[in-house]
Design a protein around this motif. Structure first.
Motif, PDB file in Angstrom:
ATOM      1  N   ASN A   1      -7.452   6.292   3.342  1.00 31.95           N
ATOM      2  CA  ASN A   1      -8.300   5.962   3.769  1.00 31.95           C
ATOM      3  C   ASN A   1      -9.651   6.056   2.900  1.00 31.95           C
ATOM      4  O   ASN A   1     -10.203   6.894   1.922  1.00 31.95           O
TER       5      ASN A   1
ATOM      6  N   LYS B   1      -1.731  -0.692  -5.646  1.00 32.66           N
ATOM      7  CA  LYS B   1      -1.340  -1.408  -4.387  1.00 32.66           C
ATOM      8  C   LYS B   1      -1.517  -3.216  -4.991  1.00 32.66           C
ATOM      9  O   LYS B   1      -1.328  -4.369  -4.635  1.00 32.66           O
TER      10      LYS B   1
ATOM     11  N   THR C   1       1.437   7.378  12.954  1.00 33.83           N
ATOM     12  CA  THR C   1       2.058   5.312  13.642  1.00 33.83           C
ATOM     13  C   THR C   1       1.723   4.139  13.037  1.00 33.83           C
ATOM     14  O   THR C   1       2.209   3.818  14.274  1.00 33.83           O
TER      15      THR C   1
ATOM     16  N   VAL D   1      -8.745  14.201   8.553  1.00 31.86           N
ATOM     17  CA  VAL D   1      -7.977  14.947   9.539  1.00 31.86           C
ATOM     18  C   VAL D   1      -7.846  15.766   8.552  1.00 31.86           C
ATOM     19  O   VAL D   1      -7.380  16.808   9.173  1.00 31.86           O
TER      20      VAL D   1
ATOM     21  N   ALA E   1      -4.485   8.179   7.880  1.00 30.36           N
ATOM     22  CA  ALA E   1      -4.844   7.965   8.550  1.00 30.36           C
ATOM     23  C   ALA E   1      -5.708   6.400   9.199  1.00 30.36           C
ATOM     24  O   ALA E   1      -6.447   6.199   8.179  1.00 30.36           O
TER      25      ALA E   1
ATOM     26  N   VAL F   1       3.466  13.419  11.665  1.00 31.43           N
ATOM     27  CA  VAL F   1       2.750  13.841  12.365  1.00 31.43           C
ATOM     28  C   VAL F   1       2.150  12.597  13.147  1.00 31.43           C
ATOM     29  O   VAL F   1       1.036  12.075  12.757  1.00 31.43           O
ATOM     30  N   SER F   2       1.817  12.894  14.416  1.00 30.91           N
ATOM     31  CA  SER F   2       0.824  12.826  14.997  1.00 30.91           C
ATOM     32  C   SER F   2      -0.176  13.359  15.806  1.00 30.91           C
ATOM     33  O   SER F   2       0.592  13.817  15.969  1.00 30.91           O
TER      34      SER F   2
ATOM     35  N   THR G   1       0.757  -0.759  -0.268  1.00 35.99           N
ATOM     36  CA  THR G   1      -0.324  -0.099   0.386  1.00 35.99           C
ATOM     37  C   THR G   1       0.767   1.195   0.016  1.00 35.99           C
ATOM     38  O   THR G   1      -0.001   2.017  -0.967  1.00 35.99           O
TER      39      THR G   1
HETATM   40  N1  LIG Z   1      -6.456   0.906   0.097  1.00 32.79           N
HETATM   41  C1  LIG Z   1      -5.044   0.446   0.300  1.00 32.79           C
HETATM   42  O1  LIG Z   1      -5.104  -0.723  -0.333  1.00 32.79           O
HETATM   43  C2  LIG Z   1      -5.728  -0.317   1.681  1.00 32.79           C
HETATM   44  C3  LIG Z   1      -4.589  -0.978   2.752  1.00 32.79           C
HETATM   45  C4  LIG Z   1      -4.129  -1.213   3.304  1.00 32.79           C
HETATM   46  C5  LIG Z   1      -4.039  -0.048   4.580  1.00 32.79           C
HETATM   47  N2  LIG Z   1      -5.145   1.092   3.965  1.00 32.79           N
HETATM   48  C6  LIG Z   1      -5.187   2.256   5.184  1.00 32.79           C
HETATM   49  O2  LIG Z   1      -4.816   2.296   5.032  1.00 32.79           O
HETATM   50  C7  LIG Z   1      -4.619   4.029   6.550  1.00 32.79           C
HETATM   51  C8  LIG Z   1      -3.981   3.600   7.759  1.00 32.79           C
HETATM   52  O3  LIG Z   1      -3.948   2.026   7.798  1.00 32.79           O
HETATM   53  P1  LIG Z   1      -3.692   1.762   9.569  1.00 32.79           P
HETATM   54  O4  LIG Z   1      -3.329   0.046   9.485  1.00 32.79           O
HETATM   55  O5  LIG Z   1      -2.131   1.917   9.754  1.00 32.79           O
HETATM   56  O6  LIG Z   1      -4.695   2.219  10.552  1.00 32.79           O
HETATM   57  P2  LIG Z   1      -4.489   2.970  12.003  1.00 32.79           P
HETATM   58  O7  LIG Z   1      -3.535   1.628  12.698  1.00 32.79           O
HETATM   59  O8  LIG Z   1      -6.193   2.360  12.670  1.00 32.79           O
HETATM   60  O9  LIG Z   1      -4.843   4.789  12.532  1.00 32.79           O
HETATM   61  C9  LIG Z   1      -3.127   5.250  11.857  1.00 32.79           C
HETATM   62  C10 LIG Z   1      -3.177   6.210  12.523  1.00 32.79           C
HETATM   63  O10 LIG Z   1      -4.771   7.088  12.113  1.00 32.79           O
HETATM   64  C11 LIG Z   1      -4.402   7.905  13.495  1.00 32.79           C
HETATM   65  N3  LIG Z   1      -5.498   8.411  13.336  1.00 32.79           N
HETATM   66  C12 LIG Z   1      -5.992   7.184  14.423  1.00 32.79           C
HETATM   67  N4  LIG Z   1      -7.194   8.350  14.764  1.00 32.79           N
HETATM   68  C13 LIG Z   1      -6.682   9.581  14.554  1.00 32.79           C
HETATM   69  C14 LIG Z   1      -7.480  10.488  14.444  1.00 32.79           C
HETATM   70  N5  LIG Z   1      -8.675  10.620  15.029  1.00 32.79           N
HETATM   71  N6  LIG Z   1      -7.294  12.335  14.082  1.00 32.79           N
HETATM   72  C15 LIG Z   1      -6.034  11.655  12.954  1.00 32.79           C
HETATM   73  N7  LIG Z   1      -5.470  10.819  13.239  1.00 32.79           N
HETATM   74  C16 LIG Z   1      -6.010   9.979  13.613  1.00 32.79           C
HETATM   75  C17 LIG Z   1      -3.697   7.526  14.464  1.00 32.79           C
HETATM   76  O11 LIG Z   1      -1.573   7.882  13.881  1.00 32.79           O
HETATM   77  P3  LIG Z   1      -1.522   9.043  15.609  1.00 32.79           P
HETATM   78  O12 LIG Z   1      -2.080   8.602  16.777  1.00 32.79           O
HETATM   79  O13 LIG Z   1       0.124   8.872  15.279  1.00 32.79           O
HETATM   80  O14 LIG Z   1      -2.087  10.638  14.931  1.00 32.79           O
HETATM   81  C18 LIG Z   1      -3.039   5.838  13.880  1.00 32.79           C
HETATM   82  O15 LIG Z   1      -1.883   5.280  14.665  1.00 32.79           O
HETATM   83  C19 LIG Z   1      -6.597   3.253   7.477  1.00 32.79           C
HETATM   84  O16 LIG Z   1      -7.385   4.102   6.765  1.00 32.79           O
HETATM   85  C20 LIG Z   1      -6.590   1.428   6.150  1.00 32.79           C
HETATM   86  O17 LIG Z   1      -7.902   1.628   5.749  1.00 32.79           O
HETATM   87  C21 LIG Z   1      -6.152   0.661   2.800  1.00 32.79           C
END
Ligand SMILES: NC(=O)c1ccc[n+]([C@@H]2O[C@H](COP(=O)([O-])OP(=O)(O)OC[C@H]3O[C@@H](n4cnc5c(N)ncnc54)[C@H](OP(=O)(O)O)[C@@H]3O)[C@@H](O)[C@H]2O)c1
Length: 295
Positions: free
Chosen positions: A227, A261, A134, A208, A202, A155-156, A103
């Protein structure tokens, strides 16, 4: 006749990803065996069990897929698997925790493609900000951008210390520098005023960046969101968008990235099966493949 390809899918989690199982099946692998709750110390035994049981001529018809949700752990597992092999028994390993490597690779390649369309050759020297850093996808996307020569800020929204450990670990492993900031302390407005590229990784269903906030991103060239679950990560960037005009720069959406991806993961699974010598595939192979697909 060639021996059947066997894919051993290992994860530290309670289940392997159904997405990855489907991807492996659609790439033509019919023998797919899941191993769950796997720890680092299990890897050597499982790898050697898989490799010794096949005629050395068929070793290459055996693969290990490593999943999970932690990039560093998955990379360590791959290292342990590689170190436990020796000629003539080497088998292939593909590591893609939570689909993050493929991804993140697709996200970078699609962003680079969007940059090229606006006359910028690469990410080199650009101010890149990663939101949701994160997460497993955000961390790797930041790492790949840094390897491409960008000045990367992770950025977190829960404090810079939440991300610093990962930045230090990637720095040790790959010699990159990743800046870490807290979104609240730094202020989104101040951050966006400096951003040339925004990579939004995120959690699903979290917006965001709003349209109003993007008004202040006067240096922005490309903003990408991964997302696909409403509300989307960047207001004004729909899932299929690939170059939609924003107040400044253009936007790329989650399915425009997801489409690449999907092809990258398929290509790497095919590469395992077609290999005549064991292959070891991680995010670096994923990004090379993604760049080839978007060239
Ligand atoms: N399209 C595709 O092929 C594909 C494949 C895999 C994943 N994805 C997507 O990729 C994204 C990331 O996946 P992941 O597993 O790494 O996600 P995750 O662990 O669920 O979340 C990633 C980060 O988002 C931040 N976050 C959570 N709530 C938030 C809020 N209210 N405001 C701002 N930031 C917030 C947090 O970081 P901080 O606390 O550091 O801000 C968290 O560590 C997801 O949306 C997932 O659905 C897409």
């Amino acid at each position: 006749m060639a021996a059947p390809y066997v894919l051993h899918m290992m994860t530290p989690l309670a289940n392997v990803s159904p997405f990855d199982v489907n991807m492996a099946a659609d790439a033509g692998i019919s023998i797919i065996v899941p191993y769950t709750n796997i720890t680092q110390k299990d890897i050597v035994g499982l790898t050697q069990d898989a490799m010794f049981s096949r005629d050395p001529r068929n070793a290459v018809r055996t693969g290990i897929f490593i999943g999970g949700r932690d990039a560093s752990m998955a990379l360590d597992m791959m290292d342990a698997a590689k170190k436990s092999m020796f000629p003539p028994f080497q088998i292939s390993v593909f590591v893609d925790p939570y689909g993050s490597f493929t991804t993140a690779a697709a996200m970078i390649a699609v962003v680079e493609q969007a940059l090229r369309k606006t006359g910028t050759e690469s990410l080199k020297g650009l101010e890149v900000q990663v939101y949701g850093a994160t997460g497993v996808v955000g961390g790797i996307v930041g790492l790949i951008a840094a390897q491409a020569g960008a000045n990367v800020t992770l950025v977190s929204h829960r404090g810079a210390e939440a991300i610093q450990g990962k930045a230090d670990d990637f720095g040790r492993r790959y010699g990159v520098k990743l800046n870490c900031v807290d979104m609240k302390t730094e202020g989104k407005e101040n951050l966006l005023a400096k951003a040339e590229v925004v990579l939004c990784a995120a959690a699903a269903g979290v917006q965001v960046l709003s349209k109003q906030e993007l008004e202040g991103a006067t240096k922005l060239r490309v903003a990408a969101d991964i997302n696909a679950v409403p509300p989307l990560g960047i207001e004004g960037v729909d899932v299929h968008d690939n170059g939609v005009a924003l107040p400044h720069g253009v936007g790329v959406g989650a399915l425009a990235i997801g489409n690449v991806k999907f092809k990258v993961q398929h290509a790497l699974l095919s590469r395992m099966q077609e290999a005549t010598k064991a292959v070891y595939l991680d995010f670096q192979d994923a990004v090379e493949t993604a760049r080839g697909l978007t060239a």
